[in-house]
Write a protein that holds these residues in place. Structure first.
Motif, PDB file in Angstrom:
ATOM      1  N   ILE A   1     -35.959 -42.866   8.042  1.00 15.05           N
ATOM      2  CA  ILE A   1     -35.588 -42.716   9.454  1.00 15.05           C
ATOM      3  C   ILE A   1     -35.258 -44.076  10.061  1.00 15.05           C
ATOM      4  O   ILE A   1     -34.300 -44.208  10.838  1.00 15.05           O
ATOM      5  CB  ILE A   1     -36.716 -42.031  10.239  1.00 15.05           C
ATOM      6  N   ALA A   2     -36.046 -45.081   9.704  1.00 15.63           N
ATOM      7  CA  ALA A   2     -35.800 -46.433  10.223  1.00 15.63           C
ATOM      8  C   ALA A   2     -34.439 -46.955   9.765  1.00 15.63           C
ATOM      9  O   ALA A   2     -33.666 -47.505  10.564  1.00 15.63           O
ATOM     10  CB  ALA A   2     -36.911 -47.375   9.772  1.00 15.63           C
ATOM     11  N   ILE A   3     -34.120 -46.758   8.487  1.00 18.10           N
ATOM     12  CA  ILE A   3     -32.831 -47.216   7.953  1.00 18.10           C
ATOM     13  C   ILE A   3     -31.689 -46.470   8.638  1.00 18.10           C
ATOM     14  O   ILE A   3     -30.695 -47.068   9.068  1.00 18.10           O
ATOM     15  CB  ILE A   3     -32.775 -47.003   6.428  1.00 18.10           C
ATOM     16  N   HIS A   4     -31.829 -45.163   8.711  1.00 21.16           N
ATOM     17  CA  HIS A   4     -30.838 -44.310   9.376  1.00 21.16           C
ATOM     18  C   HIS A   4     -30.647 -44.734  10.833  1.00 21.16           C
ATOM     19  O   HIS A   4     -29.524 -44.887  11.315  1.00 21.16           O
ATOM     20  CB  HIS A   4     -31.315 -42.858   9.286  1.00 21.16           C
ATOM     21  N   GLY A   5     -31.769 -44.939  11.514  1.00 20.86           N
ATOM     22  CA  GLY A   5     -31.713 -45.268  12.928  1.00 20.86           C
ATOM     23  C   GLY A   5     -31.117 -46.633  13.216  1.00 20.86           C
ATOM     24  O   GLY A   5     -30.325 -46.779  14.159  1.00 20.86           O
TER      25      GLY A   5
ATOM     26  N   PHE B   1     -25.533 -42.863   5.593  1.00 23.47           N
ATOM     27  CA  PHE B   1     -26.650 -42.958   6.530  1.00 23.47           C
ATOM     28  C   PHE B   1     -26.942 -41.620   7.208  1.00 23.47           C
ATOM     29  O   PHE B   1     -28.081 -41.349   7.585  1.00 23.47           O
ATOM     30  CB  PHE B   1     -26.389 -44.070   7.550  1.00 23.47           C
ATOM     31  N   ASN B   2     -25.907 -40.784   7.361  1.00 28.28           N
ATOM     32  CA  ASN B   2     -26.148 -39.416   7.817  1.00 28.28           C
ATOM     33  C   ASN B   2     -27.018 -38.667   6.819  1.00 28.28           C
ATOM     34  O   ASN B   2     -27.963 -37.956   7.183  1.00 28.28           O
ATOM     35  CB  ASN B   2     -24.816 -38.659   7.968  1.00 28.28           C
TER      36      ASN B   2
ATOM     37  N   LEU C   1     -29.083 -39.941   4.632  1.00 28.61           N
ATOM     38  CA  LEU C   1     -30.454 -40.463   4.668  1.00 28.61           C
ATOM     39  C   LEU C   1     -31.242 -39.822   5.807  1.00 28.61           C
ATOM     40  O   LEU C   1     -32.426 -39.505   5.657  1.00 28.61           O
ATOM     41  CB  LEU C   1     -30.430 -41.989   4.832  1.00 28.61           C
ATOM     42  N   GLY C   2     -30.578 -39.612   6.951  1.00 28.97           N
ATOM     43  CA  GLY C   2     -31.236 -38.961   8.071  1.00 28.97           C
ATOM     44  C   GLY C   2     -31.621 -37.529   7.741  1.00 28.97           C
ATOM     45  O   GLY C   2     -32.727 -37.078   8.061  1.00 28.97           O
ATOM     46  N   THR C   3     -30.717 -36.820   7.073  1.00 33.88           N
ATOM     47  CA  THR C   3     -30.997 -35.430   6.692  1.00 33.88           C
ATOM     48  C   THR C   3     -32.142 -35.361   5.687  1.00 33.88           C
ATOM     49  O   THR C   3     -33.038 -34.518   5.793  1.00 33.88           O
ATOM     50  CB  THR C   3     -29.743 -34.781   6.079  1.00 33.88           C
ATOM     51  N   ILE C   4     -32.123 -36.264   4.706  1.00 34.63           N
ATOM     52  CA  ILE C   4     -33.200 -36.302   3.707  1.00 34.63           C
ATOM     53  C   ILE C   4     -34.542 -36.555   4.379  1.00 34.63           C
ATOM     54  O   ILE C   4     -35.556 -35.936   4.045  1.00 34.63           O
ATOM     55  CB  ILE C   4     -32.918 -37.376   2.643  1.00 34.63           C
ATOM     56  N   SER C   5     -34.548 -37.467   5.356  1.00 34.76           N
ATOM     57  CA  SER C   5     -35.806 -37.794   6.041  1.00 34.76           C
ATOM     58  C   SER C   5     -36.363 -36.587   6.789  1.00 34.76           C
ATOM     59  O   SER C   5     -37.582 -36.412   6.870  1.00 34.76           O
ATOM     60  CB  SER C   5     -35.592 -38.965   7.014  1.00 34.76           C
ATOM     61  N   VAL C   6     -35.481 -35.744   7.318  1.00 29.41           N
ATOM     62  CA  VAL C   6     -35.927 -34.530   8.016  1.00 29.41           C
ATOM     63  C   VAL C   6     -36.684 -33.612   7.060  1.00 29.41           C
ATOM     64  O   VAL C   6     -37.767 -33.095   7.377  1.00 29.41           O
ATOM     65  CB  VAL C   6     -34.724 -33.784   8.630  1.00 29.41           C
ATOM     66  N   PHE C   7     -36.130 -33.426   5.854  1.00 28.61           N
ATOM     67  CA  PHE C   7     -36.772 -32.532   4.892  1.00 28.61           C
ATOM     68  C   PHE C   7     -38.013 -33.169   4.259  1.00 28.61           C
ATOM     69  O   PHE C   7     -38.964 -32.464   3.906  1.00 28.61           O
ATOM     70  CB  PHE C   7     -35.765 -32.107   3.821  1.00 28.61           C
TER      71      PHE C   7
ATOM     72  N   GLY D   1     -17.203 -39.478  22.761  1.00 33.19           N
ATOM     73  CA  GLY D   1     -18.333 -39.969  21.981  1.00 33.19           C
ATOM     74  C   GLY D   1     -18.299 -39.465  20.556  1.00 33.19           C
ATOM     75  O   GLY D   1     -17.450 -38.670  20.168  1.00 33.19           O
ATOM     76  N   ASN D   2     -19.255 -39.913  19.762  1.00 34.76           N
ATOM     77  CA  ASN D   2     -19.353 -39.505  18.371  1.00 34.76           C
ATOM     78  C   ASN D   2     -20.716 -38.920  18.099  1.00 34.76           C
ATOM     79  O   ASN D   2     -21.724 -39.460  18.522  1.00 34.76           O
ATOM     80  CB  ASN D   2     -19.152 -40.714  17.438  1.00 34.76           C
ATOM     81  N   VAL D   3     -20.751 -37.808  17.402  1.00 35.08           N
ATOM     82  CA  VAL D   3     -21.999 -37.194  17.003  1.00 35.08           C
ATOM     83  C   VAL D   3     -22.116 -37.290  15.499  1.00 35.08           C
ATOM     84  O   VAL D   3     -21.211 -36.853  14.786  1.00 35.08           O
ATOM     85  CB  VAL D   3     -22.054 -35.709  17.425  1.00 35.08           C
ATOM     86  N   PRO D   4     -23.181 -37.882  14.970  1.00 36.95           N
ATOM     87  CA  PRO D   4     -23.339 -37.998  13.529  1.00 36.95           C
ATOM     88  C   PRO D   4     -23.218 -36.648  12.845  1.00 36.95           C
ATOM     89  O   PRO D   4     -23.590 -35.612  13.398  1.00 36.95           O
ATOM     90  CB  PRO D   4     -24.761 -38.575  13.388  1.00 36.95           C
TER      91      PRO D   4
END
Length: 221
Positions: free
Chosen positions: A120-124, A67-68, A70-76, A45-48
């Motif tokens: 998060i939506a874009i990332h997801g 997109f990774n 963007l996910g990190t930015i959304s967390v902060f 498998g792959n983990v982002p």
């Protein structure tokens, strides 16, 4: 307008949490089937990247990294949104810095919340399309179900006159944290640490300013 107390306002939150719980159960099931521990990279498998894995295969490289990120930015951004909690009752704080920061977080709270949801939506959506087979996708969907409910309650707080709205909004915010830690790993841990550090800093500033402004015994008022 009279504030309502109907508990039916809890129903959307219960549905969101139930959906998230089912997705997490499926996440653990898929993790066990893949032969790895929950939160670990399954065989084949792959983990982002923002979850501690190395991008490989489809979705890796330029687009995957974007997109990774963007996910990190959304967390902060989510952490910054939560920081309003430390300031919400400090708008009359003896510390000028705390008052100014409180007003800033108050003015940005909704904007940061919507920005978090959108990123998060874009990332997801990207990883849902490119790596649907990855068991981490389901923990991400669980986190998204809760943040979607948080945003919904935040949007209707001033529109629905019910005393439970803010309580539900805050509870969902707290429930989002462990799900996010499970999904995002290291970046979520750093965001939580930063959030707690800000809360600690607010406490220190208020204590320090309170001591400086406290009248000395024997002084004439």
């Amino acid at each position: 307008m009279k504030t309502k107390t109907k508990k039916t306002v809890w129903i959307p939150a219960i549905i969101a949490v139930t959906v998230a719980a089912l997705l997490l159960i499926y996440y653990y099931y898929m993790s066990s089937v893949s032969g790895g521990k929950p939160g670990m990279r399954p065989q084949g498998g792959n983990v982002p990247g923002h979850m501690g894995g190395r991008p490989s295969g489809k979705g890796s490289g330029g687009n995957g990294e974007i997109f990774n990120t963007l996910g990190t930015i959304s967390v902060f951004l989510g952490a910054a949104t939560f920081c309003w909690f430390w300031f919400k009752k400090k708008l009359r704080s003896p510390s000028m810095l705390v008052r100014k920061a409180g007003k800033l977080f108050h003015s940005l709270h909704k904007l940061l919340g919507w920005a978090t949801l959108i990123l998060i939506a874009i990332h997801g959506v990207y990883f849902l399309i490119t790596k649907f087979q990855d068991h981490k996708t389901f923990s991400g969907l669980a986190a998204f179900a809760i943040i979607l409910a948080i945003s919904g309650y935040g949007f209707y707080i001033n529109k629905v006159r019910n005393k439970w709205m803010r309580t539900i909004h805050r509870i969902l915010g707290l429930l989002w944290v462990p799900v996010l830690l499970l999904h995002a790993g290291g970046s979520a841990i750093m965001a939580v640490i930063a959030t707690l550090a800000i809360g600690g800093l607010v406490w220190i500033l208020e204590r320090t300013e309170g001591r400086l402004t406290k009248p000395v015994p024997g002084d004439t008022p």
